[in-house]
Design an enzyme around this catalytic site. Structure first.
Site, mmCIF file in Angstrom:
data_model
loop_
_atom_site.group_PDB
_atom_site.id
_atom_site.type_symbol
_atom_site.label_atom_id
_atom_site.label_comp_id
_atom_site.label_asym_id
_atom_site.label_seq_id
_atom_site.Cartn_x
_atom_site.Cartn_y
_atom_site.Cartn_z
ATOM 1 N N SER A 45 0.815 -1.213 0.000
ATOM 2 C CA SER A 45 0.000 0.000 0.000
ATOM 3 C C SER A 45 0.849 1.263 0.000
ATOM 4 O O SER A 45 0.399 2.324 -0.430
ATOM 5 C CB SER A 45 -0.937 0.016 1.216
ATOM 6 O OG SER A 45 -0.201 -0.090 2.417
ATOM 7 N N GLU A 46 2.105 1.176 0.469
ATOM 8 C CA GLU A 46 2.992 2.328 0.466
ATOM 9 C C GLU A 46 4.339 1.956 -0.148
ATOM 10 O O GLU A 46 4.917 0.929 0.198
ATOM 11 C CB GLU A 46 3.245 2.885 1.882
ATOM 12 C CG GLU A 46 2.091 3.680 2.459
ATOM 13 C CD GLU A 46 1.098 2.805 3.188
ATOM 14 O OE1 GLU A 46 1.495 1.679 3.541
ATOM 15 O OE2 GLU A 46 -0.047 3.229 3.394
ATOM 16 N N THR A 47 4.823 2.799 -1.052
ATOM 17 C CA THR A 47 6.173 2.689 -1.589
ATOM 18 C C THR A 47 6.788 4.079 -1.574
ATOM 19 O O THR A 47 6.221 5.008 -2.147
ATOM 20 C CB THR A 47 6.173 2.137 -3.025
ATOM 21 O OG1 THR A 47 5.577 0.840 -3.042
ATOM 22 C CG2 THR A 47 7.595 2.022 -3.556
#
Length: 255
Positions: A45-47
């Site tokens: 969900s986060e990069t």
């Protein structure tokens, strides 16, 4: 092109808990398409992409007073290293009482006949905060079956983008005393349930501060992975959120 890449679990000191995020270190700027390709490949969900702004910047800097600034879709996010974790600097957002009749169908579809003690709305973040009855405990919130599938069809005006369920904590209760618990659901943007959500605590922090009469609080997000946050409301209208981080993967991305 070979890029150093890591997967870190945030808001936890234990691997495979908290919120997993990919962190990619860049020497040079990448185009937006490459950013998106890497993010999809990591499937998290986060990069985050960290690039040196000055040639003298050091990715291995160990000065605990140093601050990193991330440019996100929600604006700038500043992070600094503390002795016992990472501190994130967020704004605070107020919530306002919400009439049950306007959101009753949505809440009913999500949690059935679960008793509700308070309902608030955040126009800044478009999140609906639903406080469950104080008669429930942490295990109830953890095991509560939340039906998110019909929510985008029930609320399709764009006014609501996320649902926060929260519950008063049990100081001196289970393994560690927490001031409040929460879970977060955002099916409107394709997230059935988020493991740990820093941004929702920009709402939960001021809400529970007012309810409990405290500026320093400890919170636990009761997702399947679970995550711990130390919340500190500041006099300048912002909030510090501190959590641990565990690196679970370290390698090289070939692009």
């Amino acid at each position: 092109m070979k890029l150093p890449i890591f997967i870190a679990d945030a808001f936890t000191a234990t691997a495979f808990r908290g919120n997993p995020a990919a962190v990619c270190l860049l020497e040079n700027t990448l185009d937006e398409d490459t950013h998106q390709h890497i993010a999809r490949e990591m499937n998290l969900s986060e990069t985050a992409f960290i690039r040196k702004l000055q040639p003298t910047d050091n990715f291995t800097e160990k000065n605990t007073n140093s601050t990193l600034t991330f440019v996100t879709l929600s604006g700038e996010l500043k992070a600094r290293k503390a002795e016992d974790g990472i501190v994130l600097d967020f704004p605070l957002y107020p919530t306002f009482p919400q009439d049950l009749h306007e959101v009753g169908d949505l809440i009913k579809a999500a949690i059935g006949d679960t008793l509700v003690q308070d309902i608030r709305y955040s126009p800044h973040t478009k999140n609906l905060l639903v406080r469950l009855s104080d008669s429930y405990d942490r295990s109830f919130l953890e095991t509560l079956k939340v039906n998110t599938e019909p929510l985008p069809q029930i609320e399709k005006t764009g006014r609501v983008k996320g649902l926060i369920l929260t519950l008063k904590g049990e100081p001196g209760g289970q393994a560690a005393p927490y001031d409040f618990y929460s879970r977060y659901f955002a099916p409107w943007v394709g997230v059935a349930e988020d493991p740990v959500t820093g941004s929702t605590h920009t709402i939960l922090g001021p809400y529970w501060s007012e309810e409990l009469g405290k500026k320093e609080m400890r919170a636990f997000q009761c997702s399947r992975r679970g995550g711990e946050l130390d919340i500190s409301l500041r006099a300048d209208g912002r909030v510090d959120m501190k959590g641990g981080a565990a690196i679970v993967l370290e390698g090289t991305l070939t692009a």
